[in-house]
Design a protein around this motif. Structure first.
Motif, PDB file in Angstrom:
ATOM      1  N   ALA A 111       0.805  -1.220   0.000  1.00 49.65           N
ATOM      2  CA  ALA A 111       0.000   0.000   0.000  1.00 49.65           C
ATOM      3  C   ALA A 111       0.837   1.268   0.000  1.00 49.65           C
ATOM      4  N   MET A 112       2.127   1.143   0.314  1.00 46.59           N
ATOM      5  CA  MET A 112       3.013   2.310   0.305  1.00 46.59           C
ATOM      6  C   MET A 112       3.570   2.598  -1.083  1.00 46.59           C
ATOM      7  N   GLY A 113       3.288   1.718  -2.050  1.00 44.80           N
ATOM      8  CA  GLY A 113       3.966   1.773  -3.336  1.00 44.80           C
ATOM      9  C   GLY A 113       3.847   3.076  -4.092  1.00 44.80           C
ATOM     10  N   ALA A 114       2.658   3.642  -4.187  1.00 42.48           N
ATOM     11  CA  ALA A 114       2.470   4.852  -4.982  1.00 42.48           C
ATOM     12  C   ALA A 114       3.268   6.021  -4.404  1.00 42.48           C
ATOM     13  N   GLU A 115       3.234   6.174  -3.081  1.00 44.50           N
ATOM     14  CA  GLU A 115       3.953   7.277  -2.453  1.00 44.50           C
ATOM     15  C   GLU A 115       5.466   7.087  -2.562  1.00 44.50           C
ATOM     16  N   LEU A 116       5.934   5.842  -2.441  1.00 48.20           N
ATOM     17  CA  LEU A 116       7.363   5.597  -2.570  1.00 48.20           C
ATOM     18  C   LEU A 116       7.835   5.797  -4.005  1.00 48.20           C
ATOM     19  N   GLU A 117       7.024   5.427  -4.974  1.00 45.48           N
ATOM     20  CA  GLU A 117       7.376   5.680  -6.372  1.00 45.48           C
ATOM     21  C   GLU A 117       7.577   7.175  -6.604  1.00 45.48           C
ATOM     22  N   ALA A 118       6.684   7.990  -6.072  1.00 46.32           N
ATOM     23  CA  ALA A 118       6.803   9.439  -6.211  1.00 46.32           C
ATOM     24  C   ALA A 118       8.063   9.959  -5.519  1.00 46.32           C
ATOM     25  N   LEU A 119       8.394   9.378  -4.355  1.00 45.60           N
ATOM     26  CA  LEU A 119       9.594   9.781  -3.631  1.00 45.60           C
ATOM     27  C   LEU A 119      10.844   9.454  -4.434  1.00 45.60           C
ATOM     28  N   GLU A 120      10.859   8.302  -5.098  1.00 45.94           N
ATOM     29  CA  GLU A 120      11.997   7.921  -5.940  1.00 45.94           C
ATOM     30  C   GLU A 120      12.214   8.945  -7.060  1.00 45.94           C
ATOM     31  N   LEU A 121      11.159   9.293  -7.755  1.00 46.02           N
ATOM     32  CA  LEU A 121      11.269  10.225  -8.871  1.00 46.02           C
ATOM     33  C   LEU A 121      11.757  11.590  -8.407  1.00 46.02           C
ATOM     34  N   MET A 122      11.318  12.019  -7.237  1.00 47.83           N
ATOM     35  CA  MET A 122      11.740  13.299  -6.688  1.00 47.83           C
ATOM     36  C   MET A 122      13.213  13.273  -6.288  1.00 47.83           C
ATOM     37  N   SER A 123      13.668  12.144  -5.775  1.00 47.58           N
ATOM     38  CA  SER A 123      15.008  12.059  -5.205  1.00 47.58           C
ATOM     39  C   SER A 123      16.098  11.783  -6.228  1.00 47.58           C
ATOM     40  N   PHE A 124      15.744  11.167  -7.367  1.00 49.54           N
ATOM     41  CA  PHE A 124      16.737  10.821  -8.388  1.00 49.54           C
ATOM     42  C   PHE A 124      16.331  11.425  -9.729  1.00 49.54           C
ATOM     43  N   PRO A 125      16.366  12.748  -9.851  1.00 53.55           N
ATOM     44  CA  PRO A 125      15.862  13.399 -11.063  1.00 53.55           C
ATOM     45  C   PRO A 125      16.685  13.139 -12.317  1.00 53.55           C
ATOM     46  N   THR A 126      17.951  12.732 -12.180  1.00 52.06           N
ATOM     47  CA  THR A 126      18.778  12.507 -13.371  1.00 52.06           C
ATOM     48  C   THR A 126      18.807  11.054 -13.811  1.00 52.06           C
ATOM     49  N   VAL A 127      18.190  10.157 -13.033  1.00 51.51           N
ATOM     50  CA  VAL A 127      18.181   8.729 -13.356  1.00 51.51           C
ATOM     51  C   VAL A 127      16.956   8.396 -14.198  1.00 51.51           C
ATOM     52  N   ASP A 128      17.126   7.492 -15.163  1.00 50.38           N
ATOM     53  CA  ASP A 128      16.020   7.029 -15.990  1.00 50.38           C
ATOM     54  C   ASP A 128      14.935   6.430 -15.092  1.00 50.38           C
ATOM     55  N   PRO A 129      13.707   6.947 -15.123  1.00 47.80           N
ATOM     56  CA  PRO A 129      12.636   6.420 -14.270  1.00 47.80           C
ATOM     57  C   PRO A 129      12.390   4.930 -14.440  1.00 47.80           C
ATOM     58  N   GLU A 130      12.701   4.373 -15.617  1.00 46.68           N
ATOM     59  CA  GLU A 130      12.516   2.950 -15.853  1.00 46.68           C
ATOM     60  C   GLU A 130      13.422   2.107 -14.968  1.00 46.68           C
ATOM     61  N   GLU A 131      14.464   2.705 -14.410  1.00 45.76           N
ATOM     62  CA  GLU A 131      15.420   1.969 -13.596  1.00 45.76           C
ATOM     63  C   GLU A 131      15.210   2.201 -12.098  1.00 45.76           C
ATOM     64  N   LEU A 132      14.125   2.878 -11.765  1.00 44.33           N
ATOM     65  CA  LEU A 132      13.738   3.068 -10.374  1.00 44.33           C
ATOM     66  C   LEU A 132      12.544   2.172 -10.060  1.00 44.33           C
ATOM     67  N   TYR A 133      12.309   1.923  -8.793  1.00 45.27           N
ATOM     68  CA  TYR A 133      11.150   1.134  -8.393  1.00 45.27           C
ATOM     69  C   TYR A 133       9.856   1.856  -8.766  1.00 45.27           C
ATOM     70  N   ASP A 134       8.880   1.101  -9.283  1.00 44.70           N
ATOM     71  CA  ASP A 134       7.548   1.655  -9.453  1.00 44.70           C
ATOM     72  C   ASP A 134       6.598   0.977  -8.468  1.00 44.70           C
ATOM     73  N   GLU A 135       5.366   1.410  -8.460  1.00 46.23           N
ATOM     74  CA  GLU A 135       4.407   0.918  -7.472  1.00 46.23           C
ATOM     75  C   GLU A 135       4.244  -0.598  -7.533  1.00 46.23           C
ATOM     76  N   TYR A 136       4.158  -1.148  -8.736  1.00 37.45           N
ATOM     77  CA  TYR A 136       3.979  -2.593  -8.880  1.00 37.45           C
ATOM     78  C   TYR A 136       5.181  -3.349  -8.315  1.00 37.45           C
ATOM     79  N   GLU A 137       6.378  -2.923  -8.674  1.00 36.44           N
ATOM     80  CA  GLU A 137       7.590  -3.610  -8.218  1.00 36.44           C
ATOM     81  C   GLU A 137       7.740  -3.524  -6.699  1.00 36.44           C
ATOM     82  N   LEU A 138       7.356  -2.416  -6.131  1.00 36.51           N
ATOM     83  CA  LEU A 138       7.416  -2.281  -4.670  1.00 36.51           C
ATOM     84  C   LEU A 138       6.443  -3.237  -4.000  1.00 36.51           C
ATOM     85  N   GLY A 139       5.298  -3.471  -4.634  1.00 30.94           N
ATOM     86  CA  GLY A 139       4.347  -4.442  -4.098  1.00 30.94           C
ATOM     87  C   GLY A 139       4.903  -5.848  -4.107  1.00 30.94           C
ATOM     88  N   ILE A 140       5.619  -6.200  -5.178  1.00 29.68           N
ATOM     89  CA  ILE A 140       6.249  -7.523  -5.265  1.00 29.68           C
ATOM     90  C   ILE A 140       7.317  -7.675  -4.191  1.00 29.68           C
TER      91      ILE A 140
END
Length: 236
Positions: free
Chosen positions: A29-58
């Motif tokens: 249930a934390m996945g969506a908020e953590l995905e947003a935190l990742e994007l905010m924290s790593f602005p120069t990294v390709d988003p495809e290489e960061l965790y998304d909500e689905y992967e965090l659930g797994i």
């Protein structure tokens, strides 16, 4: 104060001694908020290489005991920090690897191997608004405690080297790591990791897409001093 809009585990793993954050285990249930935190924290990294909500659930389903997520008691509607990881086998004789391919090659959707002797740090993230509060050290200490509790050999990860952006035209990434290790150069991330008991034996080429540093990262390793290898694993 209203309660969080998603479920949180009732048990708190730890209270940050400096930050005061409440650390709990990852839930889907934390996945969506953590995905947003990742994007905010790593602005120069390709988003495809960061965790998304689905992967965090797994990951939450496969290895919750290997995760910690930090919440501010005054702002309980969203996470502000996280330390995530999986158990793996790691070949130190052939350390070069790409983060996404390494995880995908481990045979499970999250990359987690329940029998793996090493804790592989897939992600450590702190909200920009919460930096310089000792949270990074708290996350690393909690990871170390996970290794002690689970009897793991230690931590291995690819670490970002943001300071290399200012030196990439004058030296190789391996040379940069040598200079930072010798304390002749300062790196905001690697210097901190070295101070926290890690070593960095080499640079990792093409670790993740980050044009600022030509996709380089540092291999970082921490050895659990309390680790006792399984004799059956040594003779397998």
């Amino acid at each position: 104060m209203p309660d969080t809009h998603f479920e949180r585990p009732a048990d708190v793993v730890a209270i940050g001694p400096r930050s005061g954050l409440q650390y709990v285990r990852l839930t889907a249930a934390m996945g969506a908020e953590l995905e947003a935190l990742e994007l905010m924290s790593f602005p120069t990294v390709d988003p495809e290489e960061l965790y998304d909500e689905y992967e965090l659930g797994i990951l939450a389903a496969d290895f919750p005991e290997g995760t910690v997520v930090g919440f501010d008691g005054d702002q309980r509607d969203r996470p502000v920090a996280a330390g995530l990881g999986i158990r793996v086998e790691f070949d130190f004789d052939h350390p070069q690897h790409n983060l996404k391919e390494f995880v995908e090659a481990n045979g499970t959707e999250s990359g987690h191997d329940p029998e793996g002797p090493w804790y592989y740090g897939t992600d450590i993230v702190v909200s920009p608004a919460y930096r310089r509060r000792g949270i990074g050290k708290e996350l690393y200490d909690l990871r170390k405690q996970i290794c002690v509790d689970l009897g793991l050999a230690g931590i291995v990860a690819g670490g970002v080297i943001p300071g290399y952006a200012d030196h990439r035209t004058e030296m190789t990434a391996d040379e940069y790591i040598v200079e930072v290790t010798a304390r002749r150069l300062y790196d905001p991330t690697l210097t901190f990791q070295l101070k926290n008991g890690f070593e960095s034996p080499c640079a990792l080429a093409g670790y993740m897409t980050d044009p600022e540093v030509d996709n380089w990262a540092s291999l970082i390793v921490w050895h659990n001093p309390d680790y006792h290898p399984d004799p059956e694993r040594l003779t397998a």
